[in-house]
Design a protein around this motif. Structure first.
Motif, PDB file in Angstrom:
ATOM      1  N   LYS A 180      60.463  42.070  50.038  1.00  0.00           N
ATOM      2  CA  LYS A 180      59.070  42.903  50.664  1.00  0.00           C
ATOM      3  C   LYS A 180      58.051  42.912  49.521  1.00  0.00           C
ATOM      4  N   LEU A 181      58.241  42.716  48.341  1.00  0.00           N
ATOM      5  CA  LEU A 181      57.189  43.101  47.376  1.00  0.00           C
ATOM      6  C   LEU A 181      56.385  41.684  47.120  1.00  0.00           C
ATOM      7  N   LEU A 182      54.937  42.191  47.287  1.00  0.00           N
ATOM      8  CA  LEU A 182      53.910  41.003  47.079  1.00  0.00           C
ATOM      9  C   LEU A 182      53.306  41.410  45.807  1.00  0.00           C
ATOM     10  N   TRP A 183      52.845  42.543  45.380  1.00  0.00           N
ATOM     11  CA  TRP A 183      52.391  43.000  44.119  1.00  0.00           C
ATOM     12  C   TRP A 183      52.513  44.379  43.857  1.00  0.00           C
ATOM     13  N   GLU A 184      52.704  44.969  42.754  1.00  0.00           N
ATOM     14  CA  GLU A 184      52.487  46.163  42.188  1.00  0.00           C
ATOM     15  C   GLU A 184      52.009  46.248  40.822  1.00  0.00           C
ATOM     16  N   GLY A 185      51.238  47.618  40.692  1.00  0.00           N
ATOM     17  CA  GLY A 185      50.365  47.582  39.462  1.00  0.00           C
ATOM     18  C   GLY A 185      49.460  48.970  39.382  1.00  0.00           C
ATOM     19  N   VAL A 186      48.694  48.842  38.300  1.00  0.00           N
ATOM     20  CA  VAL A 186      47.932  49.846  38.143  1.00  0.00           C
ATOM     21  C   VAL A 186      46.801  49.834  39.346  1.00  0.00           C
ATOM     22  N   GLY A 187      46.069  50.870  39.979  1.00  0.00           N
ATOM     23  CA  GLY A 187      45.206  50.863  41.115  1.00  0.00           C
ATOM     24  C   GLY A 187      45.278  52.007  41.777  1.00  0.00           C
ATOM     25  N   ASN A 188      43.984  52.613  42.223  1.00  0.00           N
ATOM     26  CA  ASN A 188      43.784  53.749  43.087  1.00  0.00           C
ATOM     27  C   ASN A 188      43.507  53.420  44.407  1.00  0.00           C
ATOM     28  N   TYR A 189      44.419  53.672  45.231  1.00  0.00           N
ATOM     29  CA  TYR A 189      44.667  53.505  46.457  1.00  0.00           C
ATOM     30  C   TYR A 189      43.324  53.971  47.262  1.00  0.00           C
ATOM     31  N   THR A 190      42.821  54.991  46.976  1.00  0.00           N
ATOM     32  CA  THR A 190      41.705  55.710  47.501  1.00  0.00           C
ATOM     33  C   THR A 190      40.431  54.659  47.439  1.00  0.00           C
ATOM     34  N   ASP A 191      40.482  53.803  46.536  1.00  0.00           N
ATOM     35  CA  ASP A 191      39.390  52.742  46.457  1.00  0.00           C
ATOM     36  C   ASP A 191      39.560  51.722  47.782  1.00  0.00           C
ATOM     37  N   PHE A 192      40.776  51.740  48.264  1.00  0.00           N
ATOM     38  CA  PHE A 192      41.056  50.521  49.442  1.00  0.00           C
ATOM     39  C   PHE A 192      41.478  51.193  50.482  1.00  0.00           C
ATOM     40  N   THR A 193      40.453  51.856  51.139  1.00  0.00           N
ATOM     41  CA  THR A 193      40.685  52.258  52.603  1.00  0.00           C
ATOM     42  C   THR A 193      40.502  50.844  53.547  1.00  0.00           C
ATOM     43  N   SER A 194      39.634  49.914  52.861  1.00  0.00           N
ATOM     44  CA  SER A 194      39.590  48.528  53.648  1.00  0.00           C
ATOM     45  C   SER A 194      40.011  47.573  52.621  1.00  0.00           C
ATOM     46  N   PHE A 195      40.125  46.271  52.987  1.00  0.00           N
ATOM     47  CA  PHE A 195      40.307  45.193  51.995  1.00  0.00           C
ATOM     48  C   PHE A 195      40.023  43.953  52.535  1.00  0.00           C
ATOM     49  N   SER A 196      39.347  42.935  51.690  1.00  0.00           N
ATOM     50  CA  SER A 196      39.731  41.563  51.818  1.00  0.00           C
ATOM     51  C   SER A 196      40.594  41.011  51.016  1.00  0.00           C
ATOM     52  N   VAL A 197      41.215  39.580  51.425  1.00  0.00           N
ATOM     53  CA  VAL A 197      42.005  39.097  50.624  1.00  0.00           C
ATOM     54  C   VAL A 197      42.067  37.534  51.088  1.00  0.00           C
ATOM     55  N   ASN A 198      42.114  36.741  49.944  1.00  0.00           N
ATOM     56  CA  ASN A 198      42.331  35.178  50.452  1.00  0.00           C
ATOM     57  C   ASN A 198      43.786  34.778  50.750  1.00  0.00           C
ATOM     58  N   ILE A 199      44.026  33.961  51.503  1.00  0.00           N
ATOM     59  CA  ILE A 199      45.380  33.378  51.583  1.00  0.00           C
ATOM     60  C   ILE A 199      44.834  32.021  50.754  1.00  0.00           C
ATOM     61  N   GLY A 200      45.368  31.855  49.685  1.00  0.00           N
ATOM     62  CA  GLY A 200      45.333  30.428  49.029  1.00  0.00           C
ATOM     63  C   GLY A 200      44.517  30.857  47.754  1.00  0.00           C
ATOM     64  N   VAL A 201      44.050  29.642  47.087  1.00  0.00           N
ATOM     65  CA  VAL A 201      43.263  29.899  45.848  1.00  0.00           C
ATOM     66  C   VAL A 201      42.162  29.179  45.891  1.00  0.00           C
ATOM     67  N   ASP A 202      40.791  29.693  45.240  1.00  0.00           N
ATOM     68  CA  ASP A 202      39.594  29.185  45.735  1.00  0.00           C
ATOM     69  C   ASP A 202      39.371  27.628  44.876  1.00  0.00           C
ATOM     70  N   SER A 203      38.509  27.013  45.279  1.00  0.00           N
ATOM     71  CA  SER A 203      38.337  25.513  44.703  1.00  0.00           C
ATOM     72  C   SER A 203      38.310  25.547  43.202  1.00  0.00           C
ATOM     73  N   THR A 204      37.673  26.370  42.607  1.00  0.00           N
ATOM     74  CA  THR A 204      37.407  26.457  41.147  1.00  0.00           C
ATOM     75  C   THR A 204      38.772  26.637  40.502  1.00  0.00           C
ATOM     76  N   GLN A 205      39.464  27.465  40.966  1.00  0.00           N
ATOM     77  CA  GLN A 205      40.834  27.869  40.307  1.00  0.00           C
ATOM     78  C   GLN A 205      41.984  26.794  40.728  1.00  0.00           C
ATOM     79  N   ASN A 206      41.774  26.580  41.723  1.00  0.00           N
ATOM     80  CA  ASN A 206      42.769  25.207  42.337  1.00  0.00           C
ATOM     81  C   ASN A 206      42.958  24.134  41.774  1.00  0.00           C
ATOM     82  N   HIS A 207      41.712  23.747  40.827  1.00  0.00           N
ATOM     83  CA  HIS A 207      41.864  22.528  40.175  1.00  0.00           C
ATOM     84  C   HIS A 207      41.826  22.644  38.781  1.00  0.00           C
TER      85      HIS A 207
END
Length: 251
Positions: A95-122
């Motif tokens: 089940k687990l993708l990620w767990e850590g410090v964070g305030n859920y009330t700041d994330f009533t919506s979100f965007s996220v990438n599948i993958g790694v951007d071109s800078t980090q990818n290389h």
């Protein structure tokens, strides 16, 4: 030895009693450091997914899964970031993708990438911090040693595409998807965070593997489209796979 006055004994007794009977400090709920957890709930057409369990494709083929890994990066909303990177591996935690410090009330919506951007990818994965999920020892098989860059999604298993469907026709399939052009971003609104305890809140994202093959706009026929390592001749299949993968995610 002179007698100690009675009133002094009473003062000493009161001080001793008060020092040894202090009530524990009650923590104000607002002082607690909130934590968040993001889970992945893999299923196949509504049935919980397990490795080496038989399922049926839209063509009537028998299929089973042996590996499910993927990378998510830049989980954010309105300028705030919950996490920079996370790697999901069903074999490590179902089940687990990620767990850590964070305030859920700041994330009533979100965007996220599948993958790694071109800078980090290389970038050199061995140069990252040891606790970074994208560090080479943490990412493991999710980085191509022979080809600079990360594997964004890895799905493997076996499928019987024979007419008899008696299990004798089981052959391997493997989708290793990842290059700069295959980075995908998706977003959800109206998130339903569940309270685990006074500090921890969690979010469940459903992943329906059936929809990877029976896509909203394009299907993947596992009989003829069973392998992609994102080589030049496999780009069309890789694009279809990653687009279907994003559509397979839901709240």
């Amino acid at each position: 030895m002179k007698n100690i006055p009675l009133f002094l004994l009473l003062i000493f007794a009161c001080v001793f009693y008060s020092c040894n009977n202090k009530q524990p400090h009650e923590v104000d709920p607002e002082e607690l450091e909130l934590k968040a957890r993001v889970n992945i709930i893999p299923n196949y057409n509504g049935v919980p997914m397990e490795f080496n369990q038989n399922y049926t494709t839209q063509e009537g083929y028998t299929i089973e899964f042996t590996k499910l890994n993927f990378i998510m990066t830049n989980f954010k909303n309105d300028g705030k970031q919950l996490f920079e990177s996370a790697i999901y591996k069903f074999e490590d935690n179902k089940k687990l993708l990620w767990e850590g410090v964070g305030n859920y009330t700041d994330f009533t919506s979100f965007s996220v990438n599948i993958g790694v951007d071109s800078t980090q990818n290389h970038e050199d994965p061995s140069a990252r911090e040891a606790d970074d999920p994208l560090f080479i020892l943490n990412s493991g098989d999710m980085h191509w040693g022979w080809n600079p860059g990360y594997i964004f999604v890895m799905l493997e298993g076996k499928a019987d595409t024979s007419v008899m469907q008696d299990g004798s026709g089981m052959t391997n399939f493997a989708y290793h998807i990842g290059n700069d052009d295959l980075l995908r971003t998706f977003n959800f609104q109206g998130l339903d965070w569940s309270k685990v305890n006074s500090q921890l809140f969690e979010l469940n994202l459903n992943l329906d593997l059936y929809k990877i093959f029976d896509g909203e706009t394009e299907d993947i026929d596992i009989k003829t489209e069973r392998i992609s390592h994102t080589n030049p001749g496999q780009i069309a299949l890789s694009e279809k796979f990653i687009d279907n993968f994003v559509k397979a995610l839901s709240l």
